[in-house]
Design an enzyme around this catalytic site. Structure first.
Site, PDB file in Angstrom:
ATOM      1  N   GLY A   1      27.982 -51.210  -0.544  1.00  0.00           N
ATOM      2  CA  GLY A   1      28.156 -52.461  -1.271  1.00  0.00           C
ATOM      3  C   GLY A   1      27.117 -52.677  -2.343  1.00  0.00           C
ATOM      4  O   GLY A   1      27.398 -53.291  -3.383  1.00  0.00           O
TER       5      GLY A   1
ATOM      6  N   VAL B   1      25.688 -44.167   9.748  1.00  0.00           N
ATOM      7  CA  VAL B   1      24.808 -43.120   9.233  1.00  0.00           C
ATOM      8  C   VAL B   1      25.091 -42.930   7.752  1.00  0.00           C
ATOM      9  O   VAL B   1      26.163 -42.456   7.367  1.00  0.00           O
ATOM     10  CB  VAL B   1      25.007 -41.783   9.991  1.00  0.00           C
ATOM     11  CG1 VAL B   1      24.078 -40.716   9.412  1.00  0.00           C
ATOM     12  CG2 VAL B   1      24.762 -41.960  11.473  1.00  0.00           C
TER      13      VAL B   1
ATOM     14  N   ILE C   1      19.224 -49.543  11.639  1.00  0.00           N
ATOM     15  CA  ILE C   1      18.515 -48.312  11.983  1.00  0.00           C
ATOM     16  C   ILE C   1      17.900 -47.681  10.733  1.00  0.00           C
ATOM     17  O   ILE C   1      16.688 -47.465  10.652  1.00  0.00           O
ATOM     18  CB  ILE C   1      19.455 -47.297  12.666  1.00  0.00           C
ATOM     19  CG1 ILE C   1      20.101 -47.916  13.911  1.00  0.00           C
ATOM     20  CG2 ILE C   1      18.687 -46.028  13.027  1.00  0.00           C
ATOM     21  CD1 ILE C   1      19.117 -48.364  14.961  1.00  0.00           C
TER      22      ILE C   1
ATOM     23  N   LYS D   1       4.434 -46.307   4.738  1.00  0.00           N
ATOM     24  CA  LYS D   1       3.476 -45.275   5.132  1.00  0.00           C
ATOM     25  C   LYS D   1       2.968 -44.498   3.923  1.00  0.00           C
ATOM     26  O   LYS D   1       1.780 -44.168   3.835  1.00  0.00           O
ATOM     27  CB  LYS D   1       4.129 -44.316   6.134  1.00  0.00           C
ATOM     28  CG  LYS D   1       3.235 -43.144   6.541  1.00  0.00           C
ATOM     29  CD  LYS D   1       3.903 -42.257   7.574  1.00  0.00           C
ATOM     30  CE  LYS D   1       2.991 -41.091   7.956  1.00  0.00           C
ATOM     31  NZ  LYS D   1       3.575 -40.248   9.027  1.00  0.00           N
TER      32      LYS D   1
ATOM     33  N   HIS E   1      10.904 -87.255  21.853  1.00  0.00           N
ATOM     34  CA  HIS E   1      10.555 -86.517  20.636  1.00  0.00           C
ATOM     35  C   HIS E   1       9.185 -85.842  20.774  1.00  0.00           C
ATOM     36  O   HIS E   1       8.350 -85.911  19.885  1.00  0.00           O
ATOM     37  CB  HIS E   1      10.590 -87.433  19.408  1.00  0.00           C
ATOM     38  CG  HIS E   1      11.948 -88.013  19.130  1.00  0.00           C
ATOM     39  ND1 HIS E   1      13.056 -87.234  18.884  1.00  0.00           N
ATOM     40  CD2 HIS E   1      12.381 -89.292  19.095  1.00  0.00           C
ATOM     41  CE1 HIS E   1      14.108 -88.011  18.697  1.00  0.00           C
ATOM     42  NE2 HIS E   1      13.723 -89.277  18.826  1.00  0.00           N
TER      43      HIS E   1
ATOM     44  N   GLY F   1      16.983 -92.618  26.690  1.00  0.00           N
ATOM     45  CA  GLY F   1      17.359 -91.292  26.207  1.00  0.00           C
ATOM     46  C   GLY F   1      16.262 -90.260  26.295  1.00  0.00           C
ATOM     47  O   GLY F   1      16.352 -89.194  25.664  1.00  0.00           O
TER      48      GLY F   1
ATOM     49  N   ASN G   1      -2.248 -88.167  14.069  1.00  0.00           N
ATOM     50  CA  ASN G   1      -3.407 -88.718  14.751  1.00  0.00           C
ATOM     51  C   ASN G   1      -2.961 -89.477  15.997  1.00  0.00           C
ATOM     52  O   ASN G   1      -1.965 -90.189  15.966  1.00  0.00           O
ATOM     53  CB  ASN G   1      -4.177 -89.662  13.820  1.00  0.00           C
ATOM     54  CG  ASN G   1      -4.904 -88.918  12.730  1.00  0.00           C
ATOM     55  OD1 ASN G   1      -5.724 -88.062  12.993  1.00  0.00           O
ATOM     56  ND2 ASN G   1      -4.590 -89.266  11.466  1.00  0.00           N
TER      57      ASN G   1
ATOM     58  N   PHE H   1     -12.309 -87.078  16.232  1.00  0.00           N
ATOM     59  CA  PHE H   1     -13.434 -88.010  16.074  1.00  0.00           C
ATOM     60  C   PHE H   1     -13.059 -89.257  15.271  1.00  0.00           C
ATOM     61  O   PHE H   1     -12.040 -89.301  14.584  1.00  0.00           O
ATOM     62  CB  PHE H   1     -14.635 -87.300  15.444  1.00  0.00           C
ATOM     63  CG  PHE H   1     -14.426 -86.786  14.032  1.00  0.00           C
ATOM     64  CD1 PHE H   1     -14.136 -87.623  12.962  1.00  0.00           C
ATOM     65  CD2 PHE H   1     -14.550 -85.427  13.763  1.00  0.00           C
ATOM     66  CE1 PHE H   1     -13.971 -87.150  11.669  1.00  0.00           C
ATOM     67  CE2 PHE H   1     -14.387 -84.935  12.466  1.00  0.00           C
ATOM     68  CZ  PHE H   1     -14.102 -85.801  11.431  1.00  0.00           C
TER      69      PHE H   1
ATOM     70  N   ARG I   1     -11.819 -81.029  20.238  1.00  0.00           N
ATOM     71  CA  ARG I   1     -10.752 -81.735  19.506  1.00  0.00           C
ATOM     72  C   ARG I   1      -9.384 -81.261  19.989  1.00  0.00           C
ATOM     73  O   ARG I   1      -9.216 -80.126  20.417  1.00  0.00           O
ATOM     74  CB  ARG I   1     -10.897 -81.452  18.004  1.00  0.00           C
ATOM     75  CG  ARG I   1     -10.002 -82.308  17.113  1.00  0.00           C
ATOM     76  CD  ARG I   1     -10.211 -81.949  15.653  1.00  0.00           C
ATOM     77  NE  ARG I   1      -9.617 -80.656  15.347  1.00  0.00           N
ATOM     78  CZ  ARG I   1      -9.734 -80.052  14.164  1.00  0.00           C
ATOM     79  NH1 ARG I   1     -10.445 -80.614  13.199  1.00  0.00           N
ATOM     80  NH2 ARG I   1      -9.162 -78.879  13.953  1.00  0.00           N
TER      81      ARG I   1
END
Length: 496
Positions: free
Chosen positions: A37, A66, A127, A138, A259, A288, A397, A445, A492
């Site tokens: 293609g 292949v 493959i 490589k 949530h 819920g 936060n 903090f 923290r």
């Protein structure tokens, strides 16, 4: 070492963005080899290309399985141009040198997400593609490799700016990217074969496809209800992370997750009272939600829980009477936890054009420094330990207000810490909680002393926070001036 591109092998599944690259290569007199293609796409642009079959002297066989797996292809990619022996062998066997490999991979993960038909999934295990990508990567000393359509335009810019040449550094960077692509691809295939993959109804929203890969049966037995959805799984994960923080032999904890955030949680000496205190913390948000408890759900608690709508209930066990009550709603999901715990030590997230990984946040504090105006009472210390865990499991936060091991108010996901605090106080007021004697836990903090001032005015008597601000002293001094407790943990707990 710069290397000029005179030949390219292009074989891709996605053709998006390919046209400018092909045209640029053609304008620079690069010989293009291609397959199937991709060859048709290039020829439709009135650009000549050489079928790979002309190199291999073999047609595409086995239904296209292949095509490129041939010494004449891989010899052209892997041939070392600085070794005379390689050059002689390439000449003897009429193997053309290939300077650029443009290959992407079959959409394996997308196929897994869209179908459960194994035949279709197996055919999307590439493959030749990974083999050519690895070979080109490589041999980066001589060959450039493009393994994603996201790279096409930037590579066109390189070709135009450098008159068709690539530098060694550029080829090495492309090689590194390519190996990462192949690694992620192989991991997806490995996950498919070594874990159960479930196609979900949809993702976070109905227009998003989704799947889950893992072995849920090792962690739960589903006793009742519909299939877990994407959002259910996300909240169940948050619930399991939270409940794992508590020792079931020491206290009975009940939590409500919405949530991924804790909207109600309490610890007492009975399941029913823990449930009553947890739901009292925010009965509106509990609607819920996903419920989790570290003790057996009994009949009395089941009757109380049955009064509200919830998606999932997780517990180590259920009494027969409790099950009979809770199974009255056909879609309600009941999960019995197994004794097997998750062994995951890292968490990963895909972003930009790659992924990031980090250790799971398993700690709670590294130090316990009493820095306030007095030593905290035993009750405050117990609430601080409890609250610190809750803040850790809220989106940043995050602020958690706790008294007697009950979450009274929380602020999470806010863009400023003071907004998180104000939200937590308002939540507590909404459900008529008295904050006098409560503690405040913060995931990070205090940049200024405004949080401790506002919290003190609301009745908060002690604080636990990691410290680390250049203005820590301001908050500490305020606590000392007003006889308030403050513990610095040194750890923290941002959560995004």
């Amino acid at each position: 070492m710069n290397h000029k591109i005179t030949s390219a092998l292009i074989s891709v599944f996605y053709k998006d963005g390919l046209e400018p690259l092909v045209k640029t290569l053609h304008q620079q007199n690069v010989t293009i080899y291609s397959t199937g293609g991709t060859q048709q796409f290039i020829e439709a642009l009135n650009i000549p290309c050489v079928p790979v079959e002309k190199i291999t002297h073999y047609p595409s066989i086995l239904g296209g399985r292949v095509k490129t797996l041939h010494p004449n292809v891989f010899g052209g990619i892997l041939g070392r141009r600085e070794l005379q022996q390689d050059l002689d062998e390439m000449k003897t066997y009429e193997i053309p040198a290939i300077d650029l490999v443009v290959v992407d991979l079959y959409p394996f993960e997308e196929t897994v997400a869209s179908t459960s038909e194994e035949k279709l999934i197996i055919e999307k295990i590439d493959i030749g593609g990974p083999s050519m990508i690895r070979a080109a990567a490589k041999n980066f000393n001589h060959v450039a490799v493009l393994s994603s359509k996201t790279q096409y335009q930037s590579f066109v810019d390189i070709l135009l700016a450098q008159q068709g040449e690539t530098t060694l550094l550029q080829r090495r960077e492309l090689a590194g990217f390519a190996f990462e692509v192949v690694k992620q691809y192989d991991m997806a295939i490995s996950n498919y074969f070594n874990a159960e993959t479930t196609v979900l109804r949809y993702g976070e929203n109905p227009h998003q496809q989704a799947s889950f890969t893992g072995k849920l049966a090792e962690l739960f037995t589903q006793l009742h209800g519909k299939e877990l959805s994407y959002n259910n799984l996300v909240d169940v994960d948050a619930a399991m992370q939270l409940i794992a923080e508590f020792d079931a032999n020491a206290e009975t904890v009940f939590a409500i997750i919405k949530h991924t955030n804790v909207c109600g949680v309490a610890a007492t000496n009975t399941v029913l009272s823990s449930w009553q205190n947890a739901i009292a913390g925010d009965p509106e948000s509990a609607f819920g939600g996903v419920l989790v408890c570290n003790a057996t759900i009994d009949e009395q608690t089941a009757e109380a829980i049955n009064e509200i709508f919830f998606e999932v209930l997780i517990a180590p066990s259920f009494s027969d009477a409790a099950l009979s009550i809770l199974q009255q709603k056909k879609n309600r999901i009941l999960l019995r936890m197994s004794e097997v715990k998750s062994t995951q030590s890292t968490m990963t997230k895909t972003l930009l054009n790659g992924s990031i990984a980090q250790d799971i946040d398993t700690g709670n504090f590294t130090t316990w420094l009493e820095e306030g105006g007095r030593t905290c009472s035993d009750t405050e210390k117990a609430d601080m330990l409890f609250g610190n865990i809750i803040a850790k499991h809220l989106k940043s936060n995050a602020i958690a207000l706790v008294k007697n091991k009950q979450l009274l108010g929380k602020g999470c996901g806010q863009t400023s810490r003071i907004d998180a605090l104000k939200h937590a106080i308002e939540k507590a007021k909404q459900f008529s909680f008295d904050l006098h004697g409560a503690i405040l836990a913060s995931d990070a903090f205090f940049p200024f002393d405004d949080c401790v001032k506002i919290a003190h005015e609301a009745g908060i008597s002690a604080f636990i926070q990691p410290g680390g601000s250049i203005r820590d002293k301001d908050s500490i001094d305020y606590c000392k001036q007003h006889d308030l407790g403050m513990v610095i943990t040194g750890m923290r707990h941002f959560k995004h």
